[in-house]
Design an enzyme around this catalytic site. Structure first.
Site, PDB file in Angstrom:
ATOM      1  N   HIS B   7      -6.112 -14.365  -4.714  1.00  0.00           N
ATOM      2  CA  HIS B   7      -5.949 -15.077  -3.438  1.00  0.00           C
ATOM      3  C   HIS B   7      -7.184 -15.899  -3.110  1.00  0.00           C
ATOM      4  O   HIS B   7      -8.252 -15.696  -3.679  1.00  0.00           O
ATOM      5  CB  HIS B   7      -5.641 -14.112  -2.284  1.00  0.00           C
ATOM      6  CG  HIS B   7      -6.743 -13.142  -1.973  1.00  0.00           C
ATOM      7  ND1 HIS B   7      -6.819 -11.893  -2.555  1.00  0.00           N
ATOM      8  CD2 HIS B   7      -7.821 -13.226  -1.149  1.00  0.00           C
ATOM      9  CE1 HIS B   7      -7.886 -11.252  -2.087  1.00  0.00           C
ATOM     10  NE2 HIS B   7      -8.524 -12.030  -1.238  1.00  0.00           N
ATOM     11  N   HIS B  79     -13.715 -16.629   0.780  1.00  0.00           N
ATOM     12  CA  HIS B  79     -13.943 -16.174  -0.591  1.00  0.00           C
ATOM     13  C   HIS B  79     -12.729 -16.459  -1.465  1.00  0.00           C
ATOM     14  O   HIS B  79     -11.659 -16.820  -0.968  1.00  0.00           O
ATOM     15  CB  HIS B  79     -14.289 -14.670  -0.643  1.00  0.00           C
ATOM     16  CG  HIS B  79     -13.193 -13.745  -0.233  1.00  0.00           C
ATOM     17  ND1 HIS B  79     -13.052 -13.248   1.049  1.00  0.00           N
ATOM     18  CD2 HIS B  79     -12.167 -13.193  -0.931  1.00  0.00           C
ATOM     19  CE1 HIS B  79     -12.008 -12.438   1.107  1.00  0.00           C
ATOM     20  NE2 HIS B  79     -11.444 -12.389  -0.078  1.00  0.00           N
ATOM     21  N   GLU B 130     -14.664 -12.248  -4.903  1.00  0.00           N
ATOM     22  CA  GLU B 130     -14.194 -10.860  -4.878  1.00  0.00           C
ATOM     23  C   GLU B 130     -13.532 -10.572  -6.213  1.00  0.00           C
ATOM     24  O   GLU B 130     -12.793 -11.415  -6.741  1.00  0.00           O
ATOM     25  CB  GLU B 130     -13.167 -10.678  -3.745  1.00  0.00           C
ATOM     26  CG  GLU B 130     -12.618  -9.262  -3.640  1.00  0.00           C
ATOM     27  CD  GLU B 130     -11.624  -9.068  -2.499  1.00  0.00           C
ATOM     28  OE1 GLU B 130     -11.076 -10.074  -1.997  1.00  0.00           O
ATOM     29  OE2 GLU B 130     -11.385  -7.909  -2.119  1.00  0.00           O
TER      30      GLU B 130
END
Lengths: 134, 134
Positions: B7, B79, B130
């Site tokens: 994502h 992020h 991430e």
């Protein structure tokens, strides 16, 4: 209206260093650098199983990403690109809702050889959005 | 090493307004807001055919994204998240190459119930990364 997340673009000053981060540190597959003088950038694609990261650095005088990389010398996310089926219909729907389309409002042929438009980041959560007709 | 682009996360102050942008203006499918008090955020997922956009707003006192949304009141990309098969192996390989892992360096259970780590933006082209074990 929007379809696939075509790519996330990261603009950098030093394309070789950026390639090393994705190829060597993160272990991804990248394409050879592709100079696109008509767009004022050199691009490298990071090929992920479901999408792409586009690494780009300024090429020549007056590159459209020159100011961005000056502000973000270590790099930064420049835009996200969503696919649409019909870019003119998408543009007209967005404009009817008050969203700002950048430039003349007419699609240009983008870095992938397909019609693209950019949408104003202030209307899209601080994110520069590219629409690409696929 | 990295796999799918899981994502792209966009942090905003006003989650309802952000939902309206993706649902109404961009015509995407979104999930109901999911408060995650243990992470200090409320999240909504924009479901795209090949990936997701995670819209998130601060929840409660001391949210980890409070400073970000104060700096970016209209929102901004917070992020990107890449999937990995083995988060401990990924961490050890990254650290051996000199990349900085944030926090204690031990994976935490992230917003999707899976082990995650965050990598220092200065080591990854100005992008907070991430990693999520899937």
């Amino acid at each position: 209206m929007i379809g696939r997340l075509n790519h996330v673009a990261i603009a950098v000053q030093d394309l070789d260093a950026a390639c090393a981060v994705y190829r060597d540190t993160l272990g991804a597959t990248i394409t050879p650098p592709l100079p696109q003088p008509e767009h004022g950038v050199t691009v490298v694609f990071v090929e992920l199983p479901n999408s792409k990261i586009e690494l780009m650095s300024p090429l020549g005088e007056g590159s459209p990403i020159e100011a961005f990389v000056a502000r973000n010398p270590g790099g930064g996310i420049h835009h996200v690109c969503y696919e649409v089926d019909d870019i003119l219909a998408a543009r007209d729907k967005l404009k009817a809702q008050g969203a700002r389309v950048l430039g003349t409002g007419e699609p240009r042929i983008g870095a992938h050889g397909k019609p693209v438009l950019f949408l104003h980041p202030k209307d899209f959560l601080g994110t520069l959005v590219e629409l690409e007709q696929v």
